[in-house]
Design an enzyme around this catalytic site. Sequence first.
Site, PDB file in Angstrom:
ATOM      1  N   PRO A  18       0.851  -1.192   0.000  1.00 19.80           N
ATOM      2  CG  PRO A  18       0.018  -1.036   2.182  1.00 19.80           C
ATOM      3  CD  PRO A  18       0.814  -1.918   1.279  1.00 19.80           C
ATOM      4  CG  MET A  19       3.666   2.394  -1.559  1.00 16.77           C
ATOM      5  SD  MET A  19       5.016   2.418  -2.751  1.00 16.77           S
ATOM      6  CE  MET A  19       4.329   1.441  -4.084  1.00 16.77           C
ATOM      7  CB  CYS A 102       1.671   5.171   8.672  1.00 19.09           C
ATOM      8  SG  CYS A 102       2.020   6.798   7.992  1.00 19.09           S
ATOM      9  CG  ASN A 204       7.388  -4.009   3.029  1.00 14.64           C
ATOM     10  OD1 ASN A 204       7.185  -3.060   3.789  1.00 14.64           O
ATOM     11  ND2 ASN A 204       7.578  -3.836   1.749  1.00 14.64           N
ATOM     12  N   GLY A 205      10.493  -4.673   2.603  1.00 10.12           N
ATOM     13  CA  GLY A 205      11.570  -3.732   2.850  1.00 10.12           C
ATOM     14  C   GLY A 205      12.755  -3.946   1.948  1.00 10.12           C
TER      15      GLY A 205
END
Length: 326
Positions: A18-19, A102, A204-205
């Site tokens: 999601p961005m 976030c 993720n990352g």
Amino acid sequence: MVKIGNIELPDFPLLLAPMEDVSDPPFRRLCNEYGADLMYSEFISSEGLIRDAIKSKAKLDIFDYERPIGIQIFGGDEEAMAMSTEIVAAVKPNLVDINFGCPVKKVVQKGAGAGVLKDIDLMVRLTEACVKSTGLPVTVKTRLGWDESSKNIEEVAERLQDVGIKALSIHGRTRSQMYKGEADWRLIAAVKNNPRIHIPIFGNGDIDSPEKAVEYKNRYGVDGIMIGRAAIGSPWIFKEIKHFIKTGERIAEPDMKERVNAVRKHITWSCEWKGEVVGVLEMRRHYANYFKGIENFKPYRKLLVSLMNREEIYETLDQILEEYPQ
Ligand SMILES: Cc1cc2nc3c(=O)[nH]c(=O)nc-3n(C[C@H](O)[C@H](O)[C@H](O)COP(=O)(O)O)c2cc1C
């Protein structure tokens, strides 16, 4: 096969992260064409949804061709999260995802996003409130912890699984790190290797190449990976990684025709979805990424970001194709 509740994904699925301001329906459509197996909306404020904020509502727009699709919400209040889960469920996504990662100040200050990482009990209550208010699978995306001294993801994973989440995506950074340094996947692997954990764990990352995707797949044993920044301007990364996993070989870099085609589709779908003016303006932030590494491209980029009319942009794309031999 990897299962998130009743959703069946292929082995080692590739997820589009999601961005905000990026993973909107036009961009998701492109990523879907290039093989993303599961995608998420931009995050949506639970309070905004309840207030009926127009921008939040627009983020609920989902289309059948992009399924399975998750809608992501954030917030720090149980009642608001439960209510917004119901609002989200009404548009029938395949799953509801909660953002506990976030790092942005305005979100954290309200006790939402990564702010919740400081209070695991609250995180569990917020999650439970969402799970109880829908029959859809609820998933969570979070970070390793608040800061270096509080990397509590192993406890978080167990407790969130216990209240019913169906998958967990972990960004290998703390809130304090924001986006600095290198993502550390060791704790992600520790969560995956915990025998109590039975839900899919997505890493993720910093995945930005087929080689790195395969290296991390093998080294950390996660169920799948989520890709964010590396997909911006390179939606073909999903196809590249899948091909590499299957064959051990790289496919050729996208040629100019492929880049131009992707831009053409992106702007066309953006204008259809957002309207001509907003579509053209918001496309400006993408050109540099789509044409990254192309020699002497600056004059064209400057031209593209100055044009107001979609037809002129199409003409410029045609000129680019003529000028750059395949
Ligand atoms: C422009 C931008 C917007 C983002 N918006 C969100 C968001 O709405 N929700 C969320 O959970 N993460 C968001 N993130 C974080 C990404 O989903 C992802 O966790 C992070 O970029 C690390 O993955 P990467 O190294 O593959 O980019 C955003 C990241 C970027 C760069």
